[in-house]
Design an enzyme around this catalytic site. Structure first.
Site, PDB file in Angstrom:
ATOM      1  N   THR A 128      27.951  68.796 -27.571  1.00  0.00           N
ATOM      2  CA  THR A 128      27.747  68.456 -28.982  1.00  0.00           C
ATOM      3  C   THR A 128      26.839  69.447 -29.696  1.00  0.00           C
ATOM      4  O   THR A 128      25.960  70.058 -29.067  1.00  0.00           O
ATOM      5  CB  THR A 128      27.123  67.045 -29.079  1.00  0.00           C
ATOM      6  OG1 THR A 128      26.530  66.860 -30.353  1.00  0.00           O
ATOM      7  CG2 THR A 128      26.000  66.845 -28.064  1.00  0.00           C
ATOM      8  N   GLU A 130      24.486  68.649 -31.325  1.00  0.00           N
ATOM      9  CA  GLU A 130      23.116  68.126 -31.190  1.00  0.00           C
ATOM     10  C   GLU A 130      22.332  68.890 -30.130  1.00  0.00           C
ATOM     11  O   GLU A 130      21.112  68.779 -30.053  1.00  0.00           O
ATOM     12  CB  GLU A 130      23.148  66.634 -30.854  1.00  0.00           C
ATOM     13  CG  GLU A 130      23.692  65.748 -31.954  1.00  0.00           C
ATOM     14  CD  GLU A 130      22.702  65.529 -33.101  1.00  0.00           C
ATOM     15  OE1 GLU A 130      21.497  65.549 -32.853  1.00  0.00           O
ATOM     16  OE2 GLU A 130      23.166  65.342 -34.246  1.00  0.00           O
ATOM     17  N   TYR A 152      19.577  61.548 -27.267  1.00  0.00           N
ATOM     18  CA  TYR A 152      21.018  61.799 -27.129  1.00  0.00           C
ATOM     19  C   TYR A 152      21.265  63.279 -26.829  1.00  0.00           C
ATOM     20  O   TYR A 152      21.956  63.628 -25.870  1.00  0.00           O
ATOM     21  CB  TYR A 152      21.742  61.388 -28.424  1.00  0.00           C
ATOM     22  CG  TYR A 152      23.183  61.851 -28.499  1.00  0.00           C
ATOM     23  CD1 TYR A 152      24.189  61.157 -27.850  1.00  0.00           C
ATOM     24  CD2 TYR A 152      23.531  62.989 -29.234  1.00  0.00           C
ATOM     25  CE1 TYR A 152      25.517  61.583 -27.922  1.00  0.00           C
ATOM     26  CE2 TYR A 152      24.849  63.420 -29.309  1.00  0.00           C
ATOM     27  CZ  TYR A 152      25.839  62.717 -28.650  1.00  0.00           C
ATOM     28  OH  TYR A 152      27.145  63.139 -28.725  1.00  0.00           O
ATOM     29  N   LYS A 156      22.730  65.053 -23.377  1.00  0.00           N
ATOM     30  CA  LYS A 156      23.929  65.891 -23.418  1.00  0.00           C
ATOM     31  C   LYS A 156      23.625  67.309 -22.929  1.00  0.00           C
ATOM     32  O   LYS A 156      24.515  68.010 -22.457  1.00  0.00           O
ATOM     33  CB  LYS A 156      24.490  65.920 -24.840  1.00  0.00           C
ATOM     34  CG  LYS A 156      25.199  64.644 -25.256  1.00  0.00           C
ATOM     35  CD  LYS A 156      26.565  64.554 -24.597  1.00  0.00           C
ATOM     36  CE  LYS A 156      27.415  63.463 -25.207  1.00  0.00           C
ATOM     37  NZ  LYS A 156      28.779  63.421 -24.650  1.00  0.00           N
TER      38      LYS A 156
HETATM   39  P1  NAP Z   1      32.814  56.978 -29.457  1.00  0.00           P
HETATM   40  O1  NAP Z   1      33.831  56.602 -30.481  1.00  0.00           O
HETATM   41  O2  NAP Z   1      31.472  56.369 -29.511  1.00  0.00           O
HETATM   42  O3  NAP Z   1      33.456  56.691 -28.034  1.00  0.00           O
HETATM   43  C1  NAP Z   1      32.698  56.685 -26.865  1.00  0.00           C
HETATM   44  C2  NAP Z   1      33.438  55.891 -25.818  1.00  0.00           C
HETATM   45  O4  NAP Z   1      32.623  55.874 -24.636  1.00  0.00           O
HETATM   46  C3  NAP Z   1      33.705  54.440 -26.201  1.00  0.00           C
HETATM   47  O5  NAP Z   1      35.061  54.163 -25.953  1.00  0.00           O
HETATM   48  C4  NAP Z   1      32.824  53.644 -25.264  1.00  0.00           C
HETATM   49  O6  NAP Z   1      33.395  52.458 -24.806  1.00  0.00           O
HETATM   50  C5  NAP Z   1      32.709  54.586 -24.074  1.00  0.00           C
HETATM   51  N1  NAP Z   1      31.515  54.319 -23.279  1.00  0.00           N
HETATM   52  C6  NAP Z   1      30.244  54.198 -23.699  1.00  0.00           C
HETATM   53  N2  NAP Z   1      29.422  53.954 -22.669  1.00  0.00           N
HETATM   54  C7  NAP Z   1      30.208  53.907 -21.558  1.00  0.00           C
HETATM   55  C8  NAP Z   1      29.956  53.680 -20.195  1.00  0.00           C
HETATM   56  N3  NAP Z   1      28.724  53.434 -19.748  1.00  0.00           N
HETATM   57  N4  NAP Z   1      30.996  53.714 -19.320  1.00  0.00           N
HETATM   58  C9  NAP Z   1      32.251  53.928 -19.750  1.00  0.00           C
HETATM   59  N5  NAP Z   1      32.561  54.141 -21.057  1.00  0.00           N
HETATM   60  C10 NAP Z   1      31.546  54.141 -21.945  1.00  0.00           C
HETATM   61  O7  NAP Z   1      32.592  58.556 -29.440  1.00  0.00           O
HETATM   62  P2  NAP Z   1      33.561  59.714 -29.968  1.00  0.00           P
HETATM   63  O8  NAP Z   1      33.206  60.018 -31.372  1.00  0.00           O
HETATM   64  O9  NAP Z   1      34.962  59.402 -29.610  1.00  0.00           O
HETATM   65  O10 NAP Z   1      33.046  60.941 -29.118  1.00  0.00           O
HETATM   66  C11 NAP Z   1      33.644  61.277 -27.857  1.00  0.00           C
HETATM   67  C12 NAP Z   1      32.658  62.108 -27.071  1.00  0.00           C
HETATM   68  O11 NAP Z   1      32.351  63.303 -27.787  1.00  0.00           O
HETATM   69  C13 NAP Z   1      31.318  61.429 -26.815  1.00  0.00           C
HETATM   70  O12 NAP Z   1      30.848  61.841 -25.558  1.00  0.00           O
HETATM   71  C14 NAP Z   1      30.418  61.977 -27.914  1.00  0.00           C
HETATM   72  O13 NAP Z   1      29.075  61.917 -27.522  1.00  0.00           O
HETATM   73  C15 NAP Z   1      30.955  63.392 -28.010  1.00  0.00           C
HETATM   74  N6  NAP Z   1      30.802  64.035 -29.301  1.00  0.00           N
HETATM   75  C16 NAP Z   1      31.230  63.409 -30.436  1.00  0.00           C
HETATM   76  C17 NAP Z   1      31.103  64.059 -31.648  1.00  0.00           C
HETATM   77  C18 NAP Z   1      31.598  63.418 -32.926  1.00  0.00           C
HETATM   78  O14 NAP Z   1      31.264  63.929 -34.011  1.00  0.00           O
HETATM   79  N7  NAP Z   1      32.414  62.383 -32.864  1.00  0.00           N
HETATM   80  C19 NAP Z   1      30.544  65.350 -31.714  1.00  0.00           C
HETATM   81  C20 NAP Z   1      30.149  65.961 -30.522  1.00  0.00           C
HETATM   82  C21 NAP Z   1      30.293  65.301 -29.318  1.00  0.00           C
HETATM   83  P3  NAP Z   1      33.515  51.138 -25.719  1.00  0.00           P
HETATM   84  O15 NAP Z   1      34.798  51.309 -26.471  1.00  0.00           O
HETATM   85  O16 NAP Z   1      33.548  50.054 -24.695  1.00  0.00           O
HETATM   86  O17 NAP Z   1      32.283  51.106 -26.584  1.00  0.00           O
END
Ligand code: NAP
Length: 336
Positions: A128, A130, A152, A156
């Site tokens: 990320t 971040e 966070y 990461k």
């Molecule tokens: P998100 O919508 O929050 O999805 C995260 C998923 O992880 C959710 O489905 C959640 O399950 C699951 N999860 C959380 N804790 C868990 C655990 N202990 N065991 C198994 N599953 C777990 O995030 P996103 O926006 O799709 O982002 C995807 C990834 O990219 C993440 O790692 C995030 O940190 C990273 N990222 C995102 C962005 C962004 O702008 N979106 C930017 C950079 C990096 P539930 O459905 O049960 O809650």
């Protein structure tokens, strides 16, 4: 069409659901991890769970090594995309240990499963922007030093470095995409873009009086999640495993996001006041509908985020195709 298989952790998240759609179109057999419990949440992937679609779900929490080992060893996927995460930056300040367990050690557990099972699968880690944290304002690329400013970001950072370490130490095809913010109608309700689109919609329907936001001047590099999942896949299709910055290279403030959303809900915003006293007035009604609330400021904020996706453009042939305006339109129409 491919006959590959992919395991996606966090498949019901914003990115996991778009990635599953993207890979299904390319003929992948999809395996997805969701968290168990008395209820299970599949709202972003319900449309993919029909009989004829090749998608298999497993209950697994990535804090639990035995279940990760069991799933990885039984599927032996060609590709693993580790998207599961406690992904909310603000929440990570009050849940720092849990955030580290999921984001940092969760990544290690999956890498350790691949290594100890001697699998030849490729591994993608969701890094990320971040990681960069403190910034001098210039666009950040793969050479920019990291200085994360939240639990966070720090969790990461561990995940990023352990991915690189397993690549170098054990010759795994393990890569990180350093993704800048990306949004969509499937963004979680606690994230500011979704909160703005939903909040303005609620105000226009008479269900909310005032939308409370943090620092309106924070600038982000916002893309659309649909574009960004393609980059994840491209990163794993290269001959050599490498890390890539994935960003739009365009910067907009939270204030601009509000202004771009407002017309979709017949709202015309006028700002007045300064700092914590600044308010957004709906010129059509004369009502104060946006207020600044220090509750939403982070203990240490990053106020200027901008990525330089040149490497991704040159090596992956990737660039963001969905514009800021189109992203806002997609999110706002979804809230109508
Ligand atoms: P998100 O919508 O929050 O999805 C995260 C998923 O992880 C959710 O489905 C959640 O399950 C699951 N999860 C959380 N804790 C868990 C655990 N202990 N065991 C198994 N599953 C777990 O995030 P996103 O926006 O799709 O982002 C995807 C990834 O990219 C993440 O790692 C995030 O940190 C990273 N990222 C995102 C962005 C962004 O702008 N979106 C930017 C950079 C990096 P539930 O459905 O049960 O809650």
């Amino acid at each position: 069409m491919s006959n590959k298989s992919a395991l996606i952790t966090g498949i019901n998240g914003q990115d996991g659901s778009y990635l599953a759609e993207f890979l299904l179109k390319r003929g992948y057999e999809i395996h997805g991890v969701i968290r168990g419990g008395s209820t299970h949440n599949t709202e972003n992937i319900n449309h993919l769970l029909e009989d004829d679609k090749k998608i298999n779900l497993y209950y697994c929490d990535i804090t639990d090594s035995p279940s990760i080992f069991s799933i990885v060893s039984s599927i032996k996927p060609n590709e693993i995309y580790n998207l599961a995460s406690q992904s909310h930056v603000h929440l990570s300040f009050s849940n720092a240990e849990y955030t580290a367990n999921v984001n940092a050690l969760g990544t290690l557990r999956i890498l350790e499963a691949i290594r100890s099972l001697d699998l030849k699968c490729k591994f993608y880690q969701a890094s990320t922007s971040e990681l960069f944290g403190k910034t001098d304002g210039s666009p950040q690329n793969e050479e920019t030093p990291f200085y994360p400013k939240s639990p966070y970001g720090i969790s990461k950072l561990y995940a990023h470095w352990i991915t690189k370490n397993y690549r170098e130490s054990y010759n795994l095809f393990a890569c990180s995409g350093i993704l800048f913010n990306h949004e969509s109608p499937r963004r979680g309700n606690l994230f500011v873009t979704k909160k703005i689109a939903k909040g303005l919609s609620d105000i226009s329907k008479g269900n909310l009086d005032v939308l409370r936001l943090g620092n309106l001047n924070v600038k982000k590099d916002w893309g659309h999640a649909k574009d960004f999942v393609e980059a994840m896949w491209l990163i794993l299709q290269q001959d050599e495993p490498e890390d890539y910055v994935i960003a739009t290279g365009v910067q907009k403030s939270i204030r601009e996001f509000v202004e771009e959303c407002a017309p979709y809900f017949d709202i015309s915003i006028e700002w007045t006041g300064e700092g914590l006293d600044e308010v957004g007035i709906n010129k059509n009604t004369g009502k104060e509908i946006i207020k600044v609330d220090p509750k939403y400021f982070r203990p240490s904020d990053i106020d200027c985020v901008l990525g330089d996706p040149s490497k991704a453009k040159n090596k992956l042939g990737w660039c963001s195709k969905i514009s800021f305006k189109e992203l806002v339109e997609d999110m706002c129409i979804n809230e109508k």
